[in-house]
Design an enzyme around this catalytic site. Structure first.
Site, PDB file in Angstrom:
ATOM      1  N   LYS A  40       0.835  -1.214   0.000  1.00  0.00           N
ATOM      2  CA  LYS A  40       0.000   0.000   0.000  1.00  0.00           C
ATOM      3  C   LYS A  40       0.871   1.268   0.000  1.00  0.00           C
ATOM      4  CE  LYS A  40      -1.915  -1.163   3.907  1.00  0.00           C
ATOM      5  NZ  LYS A  40      -1.144  -2.366   4.267  1.00  0.00           N
ATOM      6  N   ARG A 115      -9.915   0.088   9.235  1.00  0.00           N
ATOM      7  CA  ARG A 115      -9.328  -1.208   9.574  1.00  0.00           C
ATOM      8  C   ARG A 115     -10.266  -2.033  10.451  1.00  0.00           C
ATOM      9  NH1 ARG A 115      -3.572   0.334   9.168  1.00  0.00           N
ATOM     10  NH2 ARG A 115      -2.216  -1.421   9.524  1.00  0.00           N
ATOM     11  N   ARG A 154      12.074  -3.920   4.860  1.00  0.00           N
ATOM     12  CA  ARG A 154      11.498  -2.590   4.592  1.00  0.00           C
ATOM     13  C   ARG A 154      12.311  -1.507   5.303  1.00  0.00           C
ATOM     14  NH1 ARG A 154       5.243  -1.390   5.236  1.00  0.00           N
ATOM     15  NH2 ARG A 154       5.438  -2.488   7.216  1.00  0.00           N
ATOM     16  N   ARG A 187      11.247   0.319  10.832  1.00  0.00           N
ATOM     17  CA  ARG A 187      10.159   0.532  11.796  1.00  0.00           C
ATOM     18  C   ARG A 187      10.274  -0.423  12.988  1.00  0.00           C
ATOM     19  NH1 ARG A 187       4.700   0.607   8.255  1.00  0.00           N
ATOM     20  NH2 ARG A 187       4.003  -0.492  10.118  1.00  0.00           N
ATOM     21  N   ARG A 198      -0.158  -8.430  13.873  1.00  0.00           N
ATOM     22  CA  ARG A 198      -0.818  -7.564  12.901  1.00  0.00           C
ATOM     23  C   ARG A 198      -1.613  -8.402  11.885  1.00  0.00           C
ATOM     24  NH1 ARG A 198       4.543  -4.780  11.400  1.00  0.00           N
ATOM     25  NH2 ARG A 198       3.459  -3.515   9.855  1.00  0.00           N
TER      26      ARG A 198
HETATM   27  P1  ADP Z   1       1.240  -1.415   7.572  1.00  0.00           P
HETATM   28  O1  ADP Z   1       1.552  -0.457   6.457  1.00  0.00           O
HETATM   29  O2  ADP Z   1       2.430  -2.257   7.903  1.00  0.00           O
HETATM   30  O3  ADP Z   1      -0.010  -2.163   7.317  1.00  0.00           O
HETATM   31  P2  ADP Z   1       0.531   0.934   9.070  1.00  0.00           P
HETATM   32  O4  ADP Z   1       1.690   1.841   8.844  1.00  0.00           O
HETATM   33  O5  ADP Z   1      -0.695   1.189   8.275  1.00  0.00           O
HETATM   34  O6  ADP Z   1       1.002  -0.558   8.892  1.00  0.00           O
HETATM   35  O7  ADP Z   1       0.121   0.966  10.597  1.00  0.00           O
HETATM   36  C1  ADP Z   1       1.077   0.803  11.625  1.00  0.00           C
HETATM   37  C2  ADP Z   1       0.368   0.664  12.949  1.00  0.00           C
HETATM   38  O8  ADP Z   1      -0.370   1.877  13.231  1.00  0.00           O
HETATM   39  C3  ADP Z   1      -0.669  -0.445  13.051  1.00  0.00           C
HETATM   40  O9  ADP Z   1      -0.100  -1.711  13.374  1.00  0.00           O
HETATM   41  C4  ADP Z   1      -1.566   0.090  14.181  1.00  0.00           C
HETATM   42  O10 ADP Z   1      -0.960  -0.069  15.447  1.00  0.00           O
HETATM   43  C5  ADP Z   1      -1.602   1.581  13.875  1.00  0.00           C
HETATM   44  N1  ADP Z   1      -2.713   1.926  12.963  1.00  0.00           N
HETATM   45  C6  ADP Z   1      -2.614   2.451  11.708  1.00  0.00           C
HETATM   46  N2  ADP Z   1      -3.820   2.643  11.152  1.00  0.00           N
HETATM   47  C7  ADP Z   1      -4.732   2.221  12.086  1.00  0.00           C
HETATM   48  C8  ADP Z   1      -6.149   2.141  12.109  1.00  0.00           C
HETATM   49  N3  ADP Z   1      -6.897   2.527  11.050  1.00  0.00           N
HETATM   50  N4  ADP Z   1      -6.740   1.655  13.233  1.00  0.00           N
HETATM   51  C9  ADP Z   1      -6.017   1.292  14.295  1.00  0.00           C
HETATM   52  N5  ADP Z   1      -4.671   1.312  14.343  1.00  0.00           N
HETATM   53  C10 ADP Z   1      -4.019   1.779  13.246  1.00  0.00           C
HETATM   54  P1  ADP Z   2       2.330  -1.701   3.276  1.00  0.00           P
HETATM   55  O1  ADP Z   2       2.259  -0.193   3.208  1.00  0.00           O
HETATM   56  O2  ADP Z   2       1.153  -2.362   2.641  1.00  0.00           O
HETATM   57  O3  ADP Z   2       2.584  -2.186   4.680  1.00  0.00           O
HETATM   58  P2  ADP Z   2       4.804  -1.395   1.732  1.00  0.00           P
HETATM   59  O4  ADP Z   2       4.363  -0.714   0.492  1.00  0.00           O
HETATM   60  O5  ADP Z   2       5.540  -0.573   2.726  1.00  0.00           O
HETATM   61  O6  ADP Z   2       3.569  -2.181   2.413  1.00  0.00           O
HETATM   62  O7  ADP Z   2       5.689  -2.637   1.278  1.00  0.00           O
HETATM   63  C1  ADP Z   2       6.330  -3.476   2.240  1.00  0.00           C
HETATM   64  C2  ADP Z   2       7.745  -3.775   1.766  1.00  0.00           C
HETATM   65  O8  ADP Z   2       7.695  -4.608   0.603  1.00  0.00           O
HETATM   66  C3  ADP Z   2       8.527  -2.527   1.367  1.00  0.00           C
HETATM   67  O9  ADP Z   2       9.866  -2.727   1.760  1.00  0.00           O
HETATM   68  C4  ADP Z   2       8.395  -2.480  -0.171  1.00  0.00           C
HETATM   69  O10 ADP Z   2       9.539  -1.893  -0.795  1.00  0.00           O
HETATM   70  C5  ADP Z   2       8.247  -3.944  -0.540  1.00  0.00           C
HETATM   71  N1  ADP Z   2       7.312  -4.171  -1.634  1.00  0.00           N
HETATM   72  C6  ADP Z   2       6.167  -3.505  -1.891  1.00  0.00           C
HETATM   73  N2  ADP Z   2       5.545  -4.018  -2.976  1.00  0.00           N
HETATM   74  C7  ADP Z   2       6.311  -5.057  -3.391  1.00  0.00           C
HETATM   75  C8  ADP Z   2       6.197  -6.014  -4.453  1.00  0.00           C
HETATM   76  N3  ADP Z   2       5.162  -5.984  -5.285  1.00  0.00           N
HETATM   77  N4  ADP Z   2       7.191  -6.941  -4.575  1.00  0.00           N
HETATM   78  C9  ADP Z   2       8.229  -6.972  -3.714  1.00  0.00           C
HETATM   79  N5  ADP Z   2       8.396  -6.110  -2.697  1.00  0.00           N
HETATM   80  C10 ADP Z   2       7.437  -5.169  -2.516  1.00  0.00           C
END
Ligand code: ADP
Ligand code: ADP
Length: 244
Positions: A40, A115, A154, A187, A198
């Site tokens: 994402k 979420r 990441r 992170r 998660r």
């Molecule tokens: P990822 O990209 O790895 O899915 P995010 O960066 O979106 O994770 O979120 C990191 C953390 O922030 C989550 O594990 C949660 O603790 C918190 N968080 C983010 N968005 C929400 C939400 N919509 N509701 C509750 N907690 C959230």
């Molecule tokens: P999210 O926001 O859904 O938690 P990220 O976009 O941060 O996920 O992606 C998680 C990790 O995987 C990052 O290090 C990113 O560079 C890598 N990544 C994202 N999309 C791909 C893909 N299609 N193939 C391989 N690696 C990916």
């Protein structure tokens, strides 16, 4: 772009051209839903630029609050580190406060929100009151076996939320953000242990929302295990084709 005098002509012209191109595309409100590591944050900036919408990423906003040590950050920091969800009212407040930003005039790209069912219901209410509609919900469907390697490798640029990967999407200069040259960070919650929690919360709290959007006909599901460029293509199709 706050002080235009300091922006070079070339940069300004490129920005105006990009915004002009956007006007040819439909204005849209888009939600991205997918498990942690599904892509994402990687795809978000491109969608935001293509559609000229604002990118509201609750995870990025919360990390910023933690880094600044605000009251919200103090409440959220430990919860996030453990891989648990922060309380609904805190994230709902974040979205409510930002939805009227001038940058969101042409639409919003929601990343990591909603979420939970409570957040989805509250979002519906906010949209109804602002006469906005949810035009697309993008589901990043990914093979869960790839997520451990993705989140361990990441690296993010804290200020912008830009996401890199040591192997799959390395920055031009090791450890540095491509745009600013600032250091990248790993992170605190990008551990296998927090990932387990998660994922459990994704299946329990978030997946049921997808059924709701599926019934409303605006859900588009695509293969997010594919390489980054290929996923970009899936998203373009999901955004601009009317076929389900
Ligand atoms: P990822 O990209 O790895 O899915 P995010 O960066 O979106 O994770 O979120 C990191 C953390 O922030 C989550 O594990 C949660 O603790 C918190 N968080 C983010 N968005 C929400 C939400 N919509 N509701 C509750 N907690 C959230
Ligand atoms: P999210 O926001 O859904 O938690 P990220 O976009 O941060 O996920 O992606 C998680 C990790 O995987 C990052 O290090 C990113 O560079 C890598 N990544 C994202 N999309 C791909 C893909 N299609 N193939 C391989 N690696 C990916």
């Amino acid at each position: 772009m706050s002080n235009l005098r300091n922006v070079s002509f070339n940069d300004l012209f490129a920005e105006v051209k990009r915004r002009y191109e956007c006007t040819k595309r439909p204005a849209m409100n888009v939600i991205m839903i997918g498990p942690p590591g599904s892509g994402k944050g990687t795809q978000g900036p491109k969608i935001k630029d293509d559609l000229c919408v604002c990118h509201l990423a609750t995870g990025d906003m919360l990390r910023e609050a933690v880094a600044k040590g605000t009251e919200l950050g103090k409440q959220a920091g430990d919860i996030m580190k453990r891989g648990d969800l922060v309380p609904d009212e805190l994230v709902i407040g974040l979205i409510e406060n930002n939805l009227s930003n001038p940058e969101c005039e042409r639409g919003v790209l929601l990343d990591g929100f909603p979420r939970t069912a409570v957040q989805a219901e509250k979002l519906d209410q906010m949209f109804v009151s602002k006469q906005m509609s949810i035009d697309r919900v993008l589901e990043f469907a990914v093979d869960e076996d790839v997520l451990g390697e993705r989140i361990e490798g990441r690296r993010i640029h804290q200020a912008s939320g830009r996401s890199y990967h040591l192997k799959f999407n390395p920055p031009k200069v090791e450890g540095k953000d491509d745009a600013t040259g600032e250091p990248l960070m790993h992170r605190k919650d990008d551990t296998r242990e927090a990932l387990g929690k998660r994922m459990a919360s994704y299946h329990r709290d978030t997946k049921p929302i997808l059924d709701y959007y599926r019934q409303h006909g605006n859900l588009r599901t695509f293969n997010a295990t594919a390489p980054i460029k290929e996923v970009e293509g899936h998203i373009e199709k999901a955004l601009y084709s009317n076929m389900i």
